[in-house]
Design a protein around this motif. Structure first.
Motif, PDB file in Angstrom:
ATOM      1  N   LEU A 147       0.657  -1.221  -0.108  1.00 14.14           N
ATOM      2  CA  LEU A 147      -0.080   0.057  -0.145  1.00 14.14           C
ATOM      3  C   LEU A 147       0.706   1.296  -0.016  1.00 14.14           C
ATOM      4  O   LEU A 147       1.964   1.125   0.477  1.00 14.14           O
ATOM      5  N   PRO A 148       0.306   2.322  -0.464  1.00  9.96           N
ATOM      6  CA  PRO A 148       1.165   3.605  -0.430  1.00  9.96           C
ATOM      7  C   PRO A 148       1.365   4.151   0.905  1.00  9.96           C
ATOM      8  O   PRO A 148       0.545   3.640   1.837  1.00  9.96           O
ATOM      9  N   GLY A 149       2.242   4.685   1.264  1.00  9.82           N
ATOM     10  CA  GLY A 149       2.440   5.207   2.584  1.00  9.82           C
ATOM     11  C   GLY A 149       1.406   6.177   3.007  1.00  9.82           C
ATOM     12  O   GLY A 149       0.777   6.904   2.367  1.00  9.82           O
ATOM     13  N   ILE A 150       1.347   6.183   4.382  1.00 15.80           N
ATOM     14  CA  ILE A 150       0.050   7.160   4.874  1.00 15.80           C
ATOM     15  C   ILE A 150       0.440   8.496   4.933  1.00 15.80           C
ATOM     16  O   ILE A 150       1.868   8.884   5.400  1.00 15.80           O
ATOM     17  N   VAL A 151      -0.185   9.295   4.625  1.00 16.00           N
ATOM     18  CA  VAL A 151       0.010  10.826   4.632  1.00 16.00           C
ATOM     19  C   VAL A 151      -0.750  11.404   5.866  1.00 16.00           C
ATOM     20  O   VAL A 151      -1.885  11.403   5.597  1.00 16.00           O
ATOM     21  N   ASP A 152      -0.357  11.907   6.990  1.00 13.70           N
ATOM     22  CA  ASP A 152      -1.030  12.488   8.011  1.00 13.70           C
ATOM     23  C   ASP A 152      -0.968  13.740   8.321  1.00 13.70           C
ATOM     24  O   ASP A 152       0.259  14.166   8.674  1.00 13.70           O
ATOM     25  N   LEU A 153      -1.956  14.459   7.850  1.00 13.52           N
ATOM     26  CA  LEU A 153      -2.004  15.711   8.067  1.00 13.52           C
ATOM     27  C   LEU A 153      -2.055  16.536   9.318  1.00 13.52           C
ATOM     28  O   LEU A 153      -1.523  17.790   9.469  1.00 13.52           O
ATOM     29  N   HIS A 154      -2.380  15.759  10.264  1.00 10.90           N
ATOM     30  CA  HIS A 154      -2.652  16.263  11.605  1.00 10.90           C
ATOM     31  C   HIS A 154      -2.332  15.092  12.681  1.00 10.90           C
ATOM     32  O   HIS A 154      -3.351  14.359  13.032  1.00 10.90           O
ATOM     33  N   SER A 194       6.191   2.673  12.624  1.00 10.69           N
ATOM     34  CA  SER A 194       5.585   1.390  12.529  1.00 10.69           C
ATOM     35  C   SER A 194       4.185   1.208  12.468  1.00 10.69           C
ATOM     36  O   SER A 194       3.573   0.006  12.160  1.00 10.69           O
ATOM     37  N   ASN A 195       3.400   2.300  12.412  1.00 16.23           N
ATOM     38  CA  ASN A 195       1.970   2.126  11.979  1.00 16.23           C
ATOM     39  C   ASN A 195       1.703   2.955  10.520  1.00 16.23           C
ATOM     40  O   ASN A 195       0.746   3.073  10.380  1.00 16.23           O
ATOM     41  N   GLY A 196       2.798   2.729   9.715  1.00 13.87           N
ATOM     42  CA  GLY A 196       2.804   3.076   8.099  1.00 13.87           C
ATOM     43  C   GLY A 196       2.533   4.500   7.731  1.00 13.87           C
ATOM     44  O   GLY A 196       2.443   4.724   6.748  1.00 13.87           O
ATOM     45  N   ILE A 197       2.811   5.385   8.971  1.00 17.19           N
ATOM     46  CA  ILE A 197       2.703   7.010   8.560  1.00 17.19           C
ATOM     47  C   ILE A 197       4.212   7.110   8.034  1.00 17.19           C
ATOM     48  O   ILE A 197       5.202   7.205   8.818  1.00 17.19           O
ATOM     49  N   ARG A 220       3.333  11.724  -4.053  1.00 19.72           N
ATOM     50  CA  ARG A 220       3.189  10.646  -2.982  1.00 19.72           C
ATOM     51  C   ARG A 220       1.826  10.261  -2.919  1.00 19.72           C
ATOM     52  O   ARG A 220       0.777  11.311  -3.357  1.00 19.72           O
ATOM     53  N   GLY A 221       1.314   9.309  -2.277  1.00 22.90           N
ATOM     54  CA  GLY A 221       0.137   8.963  -1.991  1.00 22.90           C
ATOM     55  C   GLY A 221      -0.438   7.880  -3.019  1.00 22.90           C
ATOM     56  O   GLY A 221      -1.636   7.336  -2.589  1.00 22.90           O
ATOM     57  N   THR A 222       0.260   7.316  -4.008  1.00 18.25           N
ATOM     58  CA  THR A 222      -0.100   6.316  -4.900  1.00 18.25           C
ATOM     59  C   THR A 222       1.037   5.495  -5.169  1.00 18.25           C
ATOM     60  O   THR A 222       2.256   6.112  -5.238  1.00 18.25           O
ATOM     61  N   LEU A 223       0.851   4.477  -5.722  1.00 19.71           N
ATOM     62  CA  LEU A 223       1.958   3.488  -6.205  1.00 19.71           C
ATOM     63  C   LEU A 223       2.000   3.455  -7.612  1.00 19.71           C
ATOM     64  O   LEU A 223       1.147   3.008  -8.559  1.00 19.71           O
ATOM     65  N   ALA A 224       3.077   4.213  -8.116  1.00 15.30           N
ATOM     66  CA  ALA A 224       3.234   4.657  -9.656  1.00 15.30           C
ATOM     67  C   ALA A 224       4.686   4.889  -9.893  1.00 15.30           C
ATOM     68  O   ALA A 224       5.523   5.608  -9.102  1.00 15.30           O
ATOM     69  N   ALA A 225       4.941   4.591 -11.116  1.00 13.81           N
ATOM     70  CA  ALA A 225       6.452   4.783 -11.391  1.00 13.81           C
ATOM     71  C   ALA A 225       6.579   6.388 -11.296  1.00 13.81           C
ATOM     72  O   ALA A 225       5.816   7.150 -11.933  1.00 13.81           O
ATOM     73  N   GLY A 226       7.816   6.962 -10.679  1.00 18.67           N
ATOM     74  CA  GLY A 226       8.169   8.191 -10.598  1.00 18.67           C
ATOM     75  C   GLY A 226       7.522   8.971  -9.379  1.00 18.67           C
ATOM     76  O   GLY A 226       8.021   9.864  -8.815  1.00 18.67           O
ATOM     77  N   GLN A 227       6.817   7.958  -8.547  1.00 18.53           N
ATOM     78  CA  GLN A 227       6.148   8.788  -7.566  1.00 18.53           C
ATOM     79  C   GLN A 227       7.409   8.346  -6.249  1.00 18.53           C
ATOM     80  O   GLN A 227       8.150   7.384  -6.377  1.00 18.53           O
ATOM     81  N   ARG A 228       7.258   8.992  -5.252  1.00 19.79           N
ATOM     82  CA  ARG A 228       7.980   8.650  -4.148  1.00 19.79           C
ATOM     83  C   ARG A 228       7.737   7.270  -3.579  1.00 19.79           C
ATOM     84  O   ARG A 228       6.677   6.844  -3.442  1.00 19.79           O
ATOM     85  N   ALA A 229       8.881   6.833  -3.281  1.00 17.97           N
ATOM     86  CA  ALA A 229       9.071   5.448  -2.803  1.00 17.97           C
ATOM     87  C   ALA A 229       8.621   5.264  -1.343  1.00 17.97           C
ATOM     88  O   ALA A 229       9.402   4.892  -0.509  1.00 17.97           O
ATOM     89  N   ASP A 230       7.303   5.442  -0.989  1.00 18.65           N
ATOM     90  CA  ASP A 230       6.922   5.486   0.328  1.00 18.65           C
ATOM     91  C   ASP A 230       5.823   4.252   0.297  1.00 18.65           C
ATOM     92  O   ASP A 230       4.618   4.235  -0.245  1.00 18.65           O
ATOM     93  N   ILE A 231       6.178   2.801   0.912  1.00 18.75           N
ATOM     94  CA  ILE A 231       5.475   1.809   0.651  1.00 18.75           C
ATOM     95  C   ILE A 231       5.203   1.056   2.092  1.00 18.75           C
ATOM     96  O   ILE A 231       5.983   0.854   2.661  1.00 18.75           O
ATOM     97  N   VAL A 232       4.094   0.515   2.334  1.00 19.77           N
ATOM     98  CA  VAL A 232       3.577  -0.186   3.297  1.00 19.77           C
ATOM     99  C   VAL A 232       3.272  -1.406   3.122  1.00 19.77           C
ATOM    100  O   VAL A 232       2.557  -1.620   2.337  1.00 19.77           O
ATOM    101  N   LEU A 233       3.836  -2.539   3.697  1.00 21.74           N
ATOM    102  CA  LEU A 233       3.505  -3.908   3.712  1.00 21.74           C
ATOM    103  C   LEU A 233       2.681  -4.134   4.832  1.00 21.74           C
ATOM    104  O   LEU A 233       3.153  -4.418   6.103  1.00 21.74           O
ATOM    105  N   VAL A 234       1.420  -4.910   4.594  1.00 18.63           N
ATOM    106  CA  VAL A 234       0.722  -5.016   5.646  1.00 18.63           C
ATOM    107  C   VAL A 234      -0.163  -6.373   5.701  1.00 18.63           C
ATOM    108  O   VAL A 234      -0.310  -7.073   4.423  1.00 18.63           O
ATOM    109  N   ASP A 235       0.173  -7.269   6.902  1.00 18.17           N
ATOM    110  CA  ASP A 235      -0.675  -8.522   7.008  1.00 18.17           C
ATOM    111  C   ASP A 235      -2.036  -8.346   7.650  1.00 18.17           C
ATOM    112  O   ASP A 235      -2.263  -7.671   8.342  1.00 18.17           O
ATOM    113  N   ASP A 236      -2.926  -8.669   6.402  1.00 22.74           N
ATOM    114  CA  ASP A 236      -4.494  -8.514   6.835  1.00 22.74           C
ATOM    115  C   ASP A 236      -5.092  -9.823   7.218  1.00 22.74           C
ATOM    116  O   ASP A 236      -6.289  -9.762   7.290  1.00 22.74           O
ATOM    117  N   ALA A 237      -4.454 -10.596   7.780  1.00 27.97           N
ATOM    118  CA  ALA A 237      -5.062 -12.021   8.039  1.00 27.97           C
ATOM    119  C   ALA A 237      -6.016 -12.037   9.166  1.00 27.97           C
ATOM    120  O   ALA A 237      -7.040 -12.745   9.098  1.00 27.97           O
TER     121      ALA A 237
END
Length: 397
Positions: A51-58, A89-92, A341-358
Motif C-alpha cells: 500500500l502507499p505510505g500514509i500521509v498524516d496531515l494532523h 511502525s504504523n505506516g505513516i 506521493r500517495g499512490t503506487l506508480a512509477a516516478g512517485q516517491r517510494a513510500d510503501i507499506v506492507l501489511v498483513d491483513d490475515a
C-alpha cells in the motif's frame, strides 16, 4: 540499499488491488509490474498487501512524548525520535506534527513552538518519516502574529491552521475536571490562569483583522491553510473566502456539507472511526464518510488510528479498502499539495507499506519503505534475494 524489489504482494494500484511486483531506485518507484529483480535486494511480500505510505496531515500524539504527565517534561529530540518510530511502525511515512501555539504558557507556549520547529528542522535528515511542521495558531494569540508571518514568509511552516478554543476554554472554567487539566498544562495557579483568560478575552475585537493578515501572508507564501472545528456554514464560508480550503473537524453535518459542495477538503479524525464516534460527542466520522462528506482522515491524537480506520471502514461495509485507503494516502497528499506521493506508480516517491491483513480489524505492519529506504521490518526473513512470481489480478478489497 538504493534499490529494492518487492514481489508477491497484492498492491493497491489506483482503486484496484492486484498481485504485482514493484521496483524502487533511489527515492522513487522505478517500475510497477517489473519482470526482473536484476540481482538487487528483494522483499518477499507474499500474502501481504502493498500500500502507499500514509500521509498524516494532523498528528499531535508527540505531545505525550514531550509531556507524558502534566508538569513532566522530556527533551524534544527524544520525543521526536520516539514519535517517529511510532509513526513509521504504523505506516505513516509523511507526518505533519500539529503544533499548537497558544496564548497559554507551558506545553503550548511560544517557547515550545519555537523549540519544536527548530528541532524538526534540525532532525529531519535522521527521522524515517518525512516530518513536517503543521502550525496550529490559536487566533486569540495576537502577540504571535508578527513572528508567524515571518515563519510563513521564510518557508518554515508546511501547513497553517486557524484554531479558536476560547469559547470552550471559558466554558471549561466551570467544569472542575476540564479546568484542572488546562491549569496543570500551563503550570499556573488557578488565580493566575483566570487572570490570563480574562486578559485574552478582552482583545476579541482584534482577532478578525489578525486572521485576515495571517491568511494573506499564508497565501503569499503558498502555504495550505485549515480552519479547525468550523461550527457553521457561515464560518466555513468566511474562511474559504480567505483561501482556507481545508475544513478540519467540522462539528456538524450542515457545515461539512457546505464544505463538500464547495469542493473543500474535509478532515476528520481516524480515532473517531476506530472508536465508533467522537470522544467529544460531535460528528460521527464514519457517517460523514458514508455520505461523501469526508475526504481525509488524520491520526489526531493516536498514531495507529489511520491504519486501523481504513480496515474498519472496509469491514463495516462503508467503503472498499481501496477507497478507504485513499482517505489516508492520496487525498491528504493532494490536500497538502504533495504531488509526488500517495499512490503506487512509477516516478512517485517510494513510500510503501506492507501489511498483513490475515486477522480481521487488526492489520499488522510488516515492513515500511520511506523514500526508498527500508526503515521498518518486523519479519527479517522477508528480506531475500528476489525470485520472480507470476502476476495475477485479485478481487478488489
Amino acid at each position: 540499499m538504493t534499490e529494492l524489489f518487492i514481489e508477491g504482494g497484492r498492491a493497491l494500484l489506483g482503486l484496484e488491488i492486484a498481485e504485482t511486483s514493484l521496483r524502487t531506485a533511489g527515492r522513487e518507484i522505478a517500475a510497477v509490474g517489473a519482470d526482473s529483480n536484476h540481482g538487487i535486494g528483494g522483499v518477499n511480500a507474499d500474502g501481504l498487501l502493498v500500500l502507499p505510505g500514509i500521509v498524516d496531515l494532523h498528528g499531535d500524539a508527540f505531545e505525550r512524548q514531550m509531556m507524558p504527565r502534566p508538569g513532566v517534561d522530556f527533551p524534544i529530540d527524544v520525543a521526536l525520535v520516539d514519535s517517529d518510530r511510532q509513526a513509521i511502525s504504523n505506516g505513516i511515512t509523511t507526518a505533519y506534527h500539529a503544533t499548537t501555539w497558544s496564548w497559554e504558557p507551558g506545553l503550548r507556549s511560544a517557547d515550545n513552538a519555537r523549540r519544536l520547529l527548530e528541532a524538526i528542522e534540525q532532525m529531519r535528515p535522521q527521522l524515517a518519516a518525512d516530518t513536517r511542521f503543521h502550525l496550529r495558531h490559536e487566533t486569540y494569540n495576537l502577540d504571535a502574529e508578527s513572528e508567524i508571518i515571518d515563519w510563513l514568509s521564510e518557508g518554515r511552516v508546511d501547513l497553517f491552521a486557524f484554531n479558536d478554543h476560547m469559547d470552550s476554554t471559558v466554558a471549561s472554567l466551570a467544569k472542575p475536571q476540564k479546568r484542572s487539566r488546562m491549569v496543570e498544562r500551563t503550570g499556573l495557579t488557578n488565580e493566575a490562569f483566570d487572570r490570563l483568560v480574562q486578559s485574552v478575552v478582552c482583545r476579541s475585537h482584534d482577532v478578525p483583522a489578525s486572521i485576515a493578515r495571517l491568511a494573506q501572508a499564508a497565501r503569499a507564501a503558498d502555504v495550505r491553510m485549515l480552519s479547525h472545528d468550523d461550527e457553521s456554514p457561515a464560518m466555513r464560508q468566511a474562511f474559504r473566502a480567505q483561501g482556507v480550503a481545508i475544513a478540519e473537524f467540522p462539528v456538524n453535518e450542515e457545515t461539512a456539507r457546505d464544505a463538500a459542495e464547495a469542493g473543500d477538503f474535509i478532515v476528520f479524525g481516524a480515532p473517531n472511526v476506530v472508536r465508533g464516534g467522537s470522544h467529544t460527542g460531535w460528528t460521527r466520522a464514519s457517517d460523514m464518510i458514508a455520505k461523501g462528506l469526508c475526504s481525509v482522515l488524520a491520526s489526531d491524537y493516536y498514531y495507529p488510528a489511520p491504519l486501523l480506520a481504513a480496515f474498519r471502514l472496509a469491514a463495516d461495509g462503508v467503503l472498499p479498502l481501496a477507497a478507504a485507503w485513499q482517505l489516508i494516502s492520496a487525498a491528504p497528499a493532494r490536500a497538502a499539495g504533495l504531488a509526488d506521493r500517495g499512490t503506487l506508480a512509477a516516478g512517485q516517491r517510494a513510500d510503501i507499506v506492507l501489511v498483513d491483513d490475515a486477522v480481521p480489524l487488526r492489520p499488522r505492519v510488516v515492513a515500511v519503505i520511506a523514500a526508498g529506504r527500508l526503515v521498518h521490518l518486523a519479519e527479517a526473513n522477508r528480506l531475500v534475494r528476489s525470485s520472480i512470481v507470476p502476476r495475477k489480478a485479485v478481487a478488489a478489497a
